[in-house]
Write a protein that holds these residues in place. Structure first.
Motif, mmCIF file in Angstrom:
data_model
loop_
_atom_site.group_PDB
_atom_site.id
_atom_site.type_symbol
_atom_site.label_atom_id
_atom_site.label_comp_id
_atom_site.label_asym_id
_atom_site.label_seq_id
_atom_site.Cartn_x
_atom_site.Cartn_y
_atom_site.Cartn_z
ATOM 1 N N THR A 65 0.819 -1.215 0.000
ATOM 2 C CA THR A 65 0.000 0.000 0.000
ATOM 3 C C THR A 65 0.856 1.268 0.000
ATOM 4 O O THR A 65 0.437 2.301 -0.534
ATOM 5 N N MET A 68 1.423 2.103 -3.473
ATOM 6 C CA MET A 68 0.181 2.630 -4.064
ATOM 7 C C MET A 68 0.051 4.112 -3.703
ATOM 8 O O MET A 68 -0.260 4.956 -4.554
ATOM 9 N N PHE A 90 -9.550 -4.405 -2.939
ATOM 10 C CA PHE A 90 -8.349 -3.632 -3.254
ATOM 11 C C PHE A 90 -8.662 -2.493 -4.222
ATOM 12 O O PHE A 90 -8.025 -1.447 -4.175
ATOM 13 N N ARG A 93 -9.708 0.154 -2.086
ATOM 14 C CA ARG A 93 -8.552 0.822 -1.468
ATOM 15 C C ARG A 93 -8.057 1.970 -2.353
ATOM 16 O O ARG A 93 -7.704 3.031 -1.868
ATOM 17 N N GLN A 137 -6.460 -2.977 -10.363
ATOM 18 C CA GLN A 137 -5.724 -4.145 -9.858
ATOM 19 C C GLN A 137 -5.518 -5.099 -11.029
ATOM 20 O O GLN A 137 -6.498 -5.415 -11.734
ATOM 21 N N SER A 141 -7.128 -9.615 -5.463
ATOM 22 C CA SER A 141 -6.934 -10.759 -4.555
ATOM 23 C C SER A 141 -8.150 -11.055 -3.696
ATOM 24 O O SER A 141 -8.272 -12.157 -3.171
ATOM 25 N N THR A 169 -0.439 -8.833 -6.582
ATOM 26 C CA THR A 169 -0.549 -10.280 -6.833
ATOM 27 C C THR A 169 -0.601 -10.594 -8.336
ATOM 28 O O THR A 169 -0.853 -11.742 -8.718
ATOM 29 N N GLN A 191 5.678 -9.830 0.007
ATOM 30 C CA GLN A 191 5.028 -10.999 0.629
ATOM 31 C C GLN A 191 4.093 -11.741 -0.314
ATOM 32 O O GLN A 191 3.305 -12.556 0.119
ATOM 33 N N LYS A 192 4.217 -11.465 -1.619
ATOM 34 C CA LYS A 192 3.365 -12.159 -2.574
ATOM 35 C C LYS A 192 4.247 -13.109 -3.392
ATOM 36 O O LYS A 192 4.922 -13.930 -2.807
HETATM 37 C C1 PLP Z 1 -1.680 -7.705 -0.713
HETATM 38 C C2 PLP Z 1 -2.276 -6.745 -1.649
HETATM 39 C C3 PLP Z 1 -2.082 -5.350 -1.513
HETATM 40 C C4 PLP Z 1 -1.166 -4.711 -0.524
HETATM 41 O O1 PLP Z 1 -1.467 -4.854 0.739
HETATM 42 P P1 PLP Z 1 -0.367 -4.525 1.841
HETATM 43 O O2 PLP Z 1 -1.019 -5.087 3.049
HETATM 44 O O3 PLP Z 1 -0.200 -3.084 1.899
HETATM 45 O O4 PLP Z 1 0.887 -5.224 1.427
HETATM 46 C C5 PLP Z 1 -2.618 -4.515 -2.457
HETATM 47 N N1 PLP Z 1 -3.311 -4.989 -3.493
HETATM 48 C C6 PLP Z 1 -3.509 -6.307 -3.679
HETATM 49 C C7 PLP Z 1 -4.258 -6.754 -4.891
HETATM 50 C C8 PLP Z 1 -3.002 -7.219 -2.762
HETATM 51 O O5 PLP Z 1 -3.190 -8.531 -2.946
#
Ligand code: PLP
Length: 391
Positions: A65, A68, A90, A93, A137, A141, A169, A191-192
């Motif tokens: 984020t 972003m 997302f 978001r 996106q 996800s 992702t 972490q993806k």
């Molecule tokens: C994991 C994810 C995020 C980022 O989330 P953080 O918790 O900030 O790492 C943003 N967009 C998508 C599609 C995600 O899967």
């Protein structure tokens, strides 16, 4: 049955690459040294290779984020009109983030499980020629759906709007030809599919985006990409970098260069396809059947059974962590990750667990039905293919 191994099977965080984990233990280093500068420069160069872009690539110490937010604050001004293509949590978001910074957001929403069609974006851009940016996106996800960013990028490319892609992702799960498709920002997270713990965000930034930065009037400081780019050229980050994660990233990138990004993508896509085959065999409905993501499969809980019960039993009975639905999708769907360091054996196990859990909760399935579908997919897709790269 007294031993239970923990297994992380969610679409993020994902299973960790063992060599990266080992490398991270060497974190007693100083970042303003030539050794670290050399490492940082080689990591940035490898990241560019792995992402397959000639655009500048930067690393930030934040979760996804943060990158972003950096895309918003570095290229836009208060009141700018932007389009968000929103198909899930997302996407929402992006809307919240853009509104928090005072942008004038036009939201093109698709129902959860569907996607925003390129034609819808084309119409909206034609009707709103003052739009300064389009946010999307690549892989949503929260619903397991994937946008057609290739077609959308081509449409945005022909306008002054920047095309900003949350590919957190999407990277490593679908082809992303960043430069030819006109993807001005491509955002990733450690972490993806990068097989690392959370804490790093990545961005690729097009020349069209750089041109906008000086004139953009939103405030920025920690995530000032101009400063970050200047420092990155010298092998430094603007602030103290997440050194342990950079050490881990170096190992992951070495692995991905050996494996090949197309193989990583194929791996995720084959696991996703095998998961869908298992669902079909078990009579389970997919949540996003029309445009399924290679990163994550979202599966509808069978009638009368909450997905929260399924998620809880995965954890309690088998030590496996899978994801429930987010927000109003909680209790209705469960989500399984395929991105990064997942293999077919993970999926054999996961589907076998699922069959046992369904049977224990009044949804009778013949044991082995779903597993057989995964095995059949595996057998038909590995015949004549080259052997996997061992680590
Ligand atoms: C994991 C994810 C995020 C980022 O989330 P953080 O918790 O900030 O790492 C943003 N967009 C998508 C599609 C995600 O899967």
């Amino acid at each position: 049955m007294h031993i239970q191994k923990p297994r992380l099977l969610t679409p993020g965080p994902t299973p960790l690459y063992p060599k990266a984990l080992q490398a991270m233990m060497g974190a007693e280093i100083h970042h303003r040294t030539q050794d670290f500068r050399d490492l940082y420069l080689s990591v940035l160069a490898d990241l560019k290779v792995v992402l397959g872009t000639a655009h500048d690539v930067l690393i930030l110490a934040s979760s996804g984020t943060g990158a972003m937010e950096a895309a918003v604050t570095n290229c836009f001004s208060p009141g700018d009109r932007v389009i968000v293509c929103s198909a899930g949590k997302f996407g929402e978001r992006w809307v919240e983030l853009a509104q928090a910074y005072g942008l004038d957001v036009l939201t093109l929403s698709a129902p959860y499980g569907s996607v925003v069609e390129p034609a819808t974006l084309a119409q909206a851009l034609a009707a709103n020629p003052d739009v300064k940016g389009v946010f999307v996106q690549a892989s949503e996800s929260s619903t397991g759906a994937a946008h057609d960013v290739r077609a959308m990028g081509k449409i945005a490319q022909a306008t002054p709007a920047l095309f900003v892609v949350d590919a957190i992702t999407g990277i490593g799960t679908m082809p992303l030809a960043i430069d030819p498709w006109g993807l001005d920002f491509v955002i990733g997270g450690s972490q993806k599919a990068f097989m690392l713990p959370p804490g790093l965000a990545f961005l690729s930034i097009s020349p069209k985006a750089w041109e906008r930065m000086d004139a953009a009037r939103l405030p920025r400081y920690y995530f000032d990409l101009r400063r970050e780019k200047k420092n990155a050229a010298k092998g430094e980050s603007s602030w103290t970098p997440a050194t342990s994660l950079i050490l881990g990233l170096a190992e992951v990138l070495k692995y991905l260069k050996t494996l090949g990004m197309d193989q990583l993508i194929d791996n995720a896509q084959q696991l996703a396809a095998a998961t869908r085959a298992a669902c079909g065999a078990l009579g389970l409905e997919l949540f996003a059947p029309g445009s399924p993501s290679g990163a994550v499969t979202a599966i509808q809980a069978p009638p009368g059974l909450s997905s929260s019960v399924i998620v809880k039993e995965f954890r309690q009975k088998f030590g496996s962590i899978i994801a429930d639905g987010q927000g109003e999708m909680k209790g209705r769907i469960f989500r399984i990750g395929h991105l990064g360091y997942f293999d077919i054996v993970d999926l054999f196990a996961l589907v076998a667990e699922l069959e046992l859990i369904l049977n224990a909760n009044g949804v009778p399935v013949k044991l082995g039905t779903g597993v057989a579908a995964v095995q059949t997919h595996y057998a038909s897709h590995t015949a004549g293919k080259k052997q996997p790269v061992a680590v």
